[in-house]
Design a protein around this motif. Structure first.
Motif, short mmCIF file in Angstrom:
data_model
loop_
_atom_site.label_atom_id
_atom_site.label_comp_id
_atom_site.label_asym_id
_atom_site.label_seq_id
_atom_site.Cartn_x
_atom_site.Cartn_y
_atom_site.Cartn_z
N MET A 198 -6.35 -15.78 -48.70
CA MET A 198 -6.33 -14.37 -48.30
C MET A 198 -4.89 -13.91 -48.22
O MET A 198 -4.07 -14.50 -47.53
CB MET A 198 -7.00 -14.21 -46.93
N LEU A 212 -2.25 -9.33 -41.99
CA LEU A 212 -3.09 -9.20 -40.80
C LEU A 212 -2.35 -8.36 -39.74
O LEU A 212 -1.13 -8.42 -39.64
CB LEU A 212 -3.42 -10.57 -40.23
N PRO A 213 -3.10 -7.60 -38.97
CA PRO A 213 -2.46 -6.79 -37.92
C PRO A 213 -1.96 -7.65 -36.77
O PRO A 213 -2.28 -8.84 -36.67
CB PRO A 213 -3.59 -5.86 -37.46
N LYS A 214 -1.21 -7.04 -35.90
CA LYS A 214 -0.67 -7.77 -34.75
C LYS A 214 -1.81 -8.28 -33.86
O LYS A 214 -2.81 -7.61 -33.67
CB LYS A 214 0.24 -6.86 -33.91
N ALA A 215 -1.61 -9.45 -33.34
CA ALA A 215 -2.63 -10.05 -32.47
C ALA A 215 -2.26 -9.91 -31.00
O ALA A 215 -3.13 -9.95 -30.14
CB ALA A 215 -2.82 -11.53 -32.82
N THR A 216 -0.97 -9.77 -30.73
CA THR A 216 -0.54 -9.70 -29.33
C THR A 216 -0.10 -8.29 -29.00
O THR A 216 0.72 -7.69 -29.70
CB THR A 216 0.63 -10.67 -29.07
N GLU A 252 1.36 -7.54 -26.17
CA GLU A 252 2.55 -7.60 -25.33
C GLU A 252 3.32 -8.88 -25.63
O GLU A 252 2.73 -9.88 -26.05
CB GLU A 252 2.17 -7.60 -23.84
N THR A 253 4.59 -8.82 -25.36
CA THR A 253 5.40 -10.03 -25.46
C THR A 253 5.52 -10.67 -24.08
O THR A 253 5.20 -10.04 -23.06
CB THR A 253 6.80 -9.71 -25.99
N LEU A 254 5.99 -11.89 -24.08
CA LEU A 254 6.16 -12.59 -22.81
C LEU A 254 7.17 -11.87 -21.92
O LEU A 254 6.98 -11.75 -20.70
CB LEU A 254 6.59 -14.03 -23.07
N ILE A 272 5.60 -8.93 -20.20
CA ILE A 272 4.77 -9.33 -19.06
C ILE A 272 5.64 -9.72 -17.88
O ILE A 272 5.35 -9.37 -16.73
CB ILE A 272 3.85 -10.50 -19.46
N ARG A 273 6.71 -10.42 -18.17
CA ARG A 273 7.62 -10.81 -17.08
C ARG A 273 8.16 -9.57 -16.37
O ARG A 273 8.26 -9.53 -15.14
CB ARG A 273 8.79 -11.63 -17.63
N GLN A 333 6.72 -6.68 -16.20
CA GLN A 333 5.62 -6.02 -15.49
C GLN A 333 5.36 -6.66 -14.13
O GLN A 333 5.08 -5.97 -13.15
CB GLN A 333 4.34 -6.06 -16.30
N VAL A 334 5.44 -7.98 -14.11
CA VAL A 334 5.08 -8.68 -12.88
C VAL A 334 6.28 -8.89 -11.97
O VAL A 334 6.12 -9.35 -10.84
CB VAL A 334 4.43 -10.05 -13.18
N VAL A 346 -6.60 -14.15 -27.46
CA VAL A 346 -5.18 -13.82 -27.26
C VAL A 346 -5.04 -12.79 -26.14
O VAL A 346 -4.17 -12.90 -25.28
CB VAL A 346 -4.55 -13.30 -28.57
N LEU A 356 -3.09 -13.26 -22.55
CA LEU A 356 -2.07 -12.39 -21.95
C LEU A 356 -2.38 -12.13 -20.48
O LEU A 356 -1.49 -12.14 -19.64
CB LEU A 356 -2.00 -11.07 -22.72
N LEU A 409 2.36 -15.59 -14.10
CA LEU A 409 3.73 -15.17 -13.79
C LEU A 409 3.79 -14.33 -12.53
O LEU A 409 4.86 -14.16 -11.95
CB LEU A 409 4.31 -14.38 -14.96
N SER A 410 2.64 -13.81 -12.12
CA SER A 410 2.63 -13.02 -10.88
C SER A 410 2.67 -13.90 -9.66
O SER A 410 2.87 -13.41 -8.55
CB SER A 410 1.36 -12.16 -10.82
N VAL A 425 -5.58 -19.02 -42.48
CA VAL A 425 -4.58 -17.96 -42.35
C VAL A 425 -4.55 -17.42 -40.92
O VAL A 425 -3.49 -17.18 -40.35
CB VAL A 425 -4.88 -16.83 -43.35
N HIS A 438 -1.46 -17.13 -38.51
CA HIS A 438 -1.08 -15.79 -38.07
C HIS A 438 -0.97 -15.73 -36.54
O HIS A 438 0.01 -15.19 -36.00
CB HIS A 438 -2.11 -14.77 -38.57
N GLU A 495 2.31 -15.02 -34.39
CA GLU A 495 2.34 -13.88 -33.46
C GLU A 495 2.75 -14.33 -32.05
O GLU A 495 3.59 -13.70 -31.40
CB GLU A 495 0.95 -13.24 -33.40
N ALA A 528 6.23 -13.41 -30.11
CA ALA A 528 6.14 -12.68 -28.84
C ALA A 528 6.74 -13.47 -27.69
O ALA A 528 6.75 -12.98 -26.55
CB ALA A 528 4.68 -12.35 -28.53
N PHE A 554 5.84 -16.55 -26.53
CA PHE A 554 4.98 -17.46 -25.77
C PHE A 554 5.22 -18.90 -26.22
O PHE A 554 5.12 -19.20 -27.43
CB PHE A 554 3.51 -17.10 -25.93
#
Lengths: 204, 257
Positions: free
Chosen positions: A1, A5-9, A11-13, A16-17, A19-20, B156, B160, B167-168, B189, B193, B197, B201, B203
């Motif tokens: 294929m 593919l679109p983004k899966a996440t 937010e980044t780590l 999140i850090r 945010q919290v 995923v 999150l 982390l909280s 794939v 992927h 990702e 990000a 992680f």
């Protein structure tokens, strides 16, 4: 294929850090407190230095002392309204003794009650014959119908004024480095004779 | 409800009924616990957690515990999942190679873990697939939190959420975590992927991923893991590789300390 593919996440780590993470403490933006405190005059032993509140330690201490004096002057004024000649004097003296003890405590010079009583008695003994005569006249007038109301008012005002002057004398004594053991009754009597109660306490 | 095969003591800790020769792990005899005492020293606490069910937490926890047990170590499992997957697994024929399984799905799991860590190494805690007090509490005492993630956007997303809960925590220890891809399709794939990702990000992710294999299901029928029924198979090798990564991670942590 091969298609992308679109983004899966979502937010980044790091996001999140953030945010919290706890909200920033607004006090963190203030200038260092230590420098401001160190610029203040050193408080007398036993006196808590005011944190950076925009006034000096001396000014705060004098304000507290003035508040003690005025509060006890008000108490003494109430004591002066007692229609019985002996009991009004006892009430006013007790108020003055209590005021002196609280002033001494404020200045880090705890004073025993008997010592405070002795100081007050010494001061009272220095008012002289004229003073004693005036007080006796006021006391006796409380028994005279018609004049007793005026006598009560005069007694109340005199008690407040005497308490205020004595209190300011003790504030001056402590502010100039005096202690509970170095009280100069003669100097205070001189101060008592030359100052009126309307004069404000010297502000540094 | 007390388990079919075991005892539930007053502290809510369950000790499966196994024969002494099969229960090769050590069992603490401290307050509220039953069994023999063979002090082994303090061990790390590893929590397998994600707030989503079906991601392979129980399979991962049991597979790692059995691998370390077969390697001569003294792991212990704590089942903090109300579904009691590990307890049920340990009640089967092979009983997870004798790895002791304790059940505590309440907030007191922290005390249980700390107590077991005195004589077991490592302590593995399997958590529920949803937010529970036990899961959140366990994460606060974990030396390492492993987040299994299936290569799907739903997993995923929940990962999150799990990371956010992790982390909280006011306890800094819970910040040490790693994701691991589970139930992947080999060389797919979507797996690559998702890995790319997560990595981009920020992680942290184990290199090893657990491919979806029938060996897990077959082994579970016997109360076993692939390391027991096919030690040289692909699944067992992946488990060993992941365990090695975890071990090296612990070594790095100790060196940094």
């Amino acid at each position: 294929m091969s298609r992308k593919l679109p983004k899966a996440t979502a937010e980044t780590l790091d996001e999140i850090r953030r945010q919290v993470a706890p909200p920033p403490d607004p006090l963190d933006d203030l200038p260092p407190l230590q420098a401001e405190v160190s610029a203040l005059p050193a408080p007398r032993p036993g006196i808590v230095a005011p944190a950076a509140v925009g006034i000096t330690a001396t000014a705060l201490r004098q304000a507290q002392a003035g508040e003690i004096v005025e509060r006890h002057a008000a108490y003494a004024a109430i004591g002066g309204l007692i229609p019985l000649p002996v009991f009004d004097s006892i009430g006013v003296m007790a108020t003055i003794v209590l005021m002196i003890q609280r002033l001494a405590k404020l200045y880090g010079e705890p004073m025993r009650r008997d010592r405070a009583k002795a100081l007050v008695a010494g001061l009272a003994g220095g008012i002289g014959q004229a003073g004693a005569g005036s007080m006796a006249a006021v006391a006796l007038s409380k028994f005279i119908p018609g004049a007793n109301v005026a006598a009560l008012m005069a007694s109340s005002a005199a008690a407040a004024a005497a308490t205020r002057v004595i209190g300011r004398a003790f504030v001056l004594h402590f502010e100039t480095g005096g202690t509970a053991l170095t009280f100069n009754e003669a100097a205070i009597r001189t101060y008592f004779a030359t100052r009126s109660s309307s004069q404000p306490i010297s502000r540094q | 409800m007390a388990p079919e095969s075991g005892t539930l003591n007053l502290t809510g800790i369950w000790q499966p009924n196994q024969s002494a020769d099969r229960r090769m792990g050590t069992v603490p005899a401290g307050p509220g616990l039953v069994g023999e005492t063979v002090p082994m020293g303090a061990g790390p606490i590893i929590v397998v957690a994600t707030l989503k069910g079906g991601s392979g937490k129980s399979t991962l926890a049991s597979s790692l515990a059995v691998h370390w047990r077969l390697a001569g170590r003294t792991p212990v499992l704590i089942d903090a999942d109300p579904q009691r997957s590990l307890v049920r697994l340990a009640a089967r024929e092979e009983a997870l190679a004798g790895v002791p399984v304790f059940e505590n799905c309440r907030g007191t799991v922290v005390a249980t873990a700390d107590q077991l860590a005195q004589i077991h190494a490592p302590v593995l805690i399997d958590t529920a697939g949803f937010r529970t007090a036990a899961t959140l509490a366990a994460m606060t005492v974990a030396d390492l939190v492993i987040l299994p993630v299936k290569p799907s956007p739903l997993d995923v997303d929940v990962m999150l959420d799990t990371a956010r809960a992790l982390l909280s925590s006011p306890d800094g220890r819970s910040a040490r975590f790693r994701c691991v891809l589970t139930q992947t399709t080999r060389d797919s794939v979507i797996s690559r992927h998702i890995r790319a990702e997560l990595t981009s990000a920020g992680f942290p992710l184990f290199e090893t991923e657990l491919v979806n294999r029938v060996a897990y299901g077959e082994a579970a029928l016997f109360g076993a893991t692939p390391s027991m029924i096919d030690p040289h198979g692909a699944a067992a090798r992946e488990i060993a590789a992941l365990a090695s990564e975890i071990d090296s991670l612990a070594i790095e942590v100790e060196a940094a300390a």
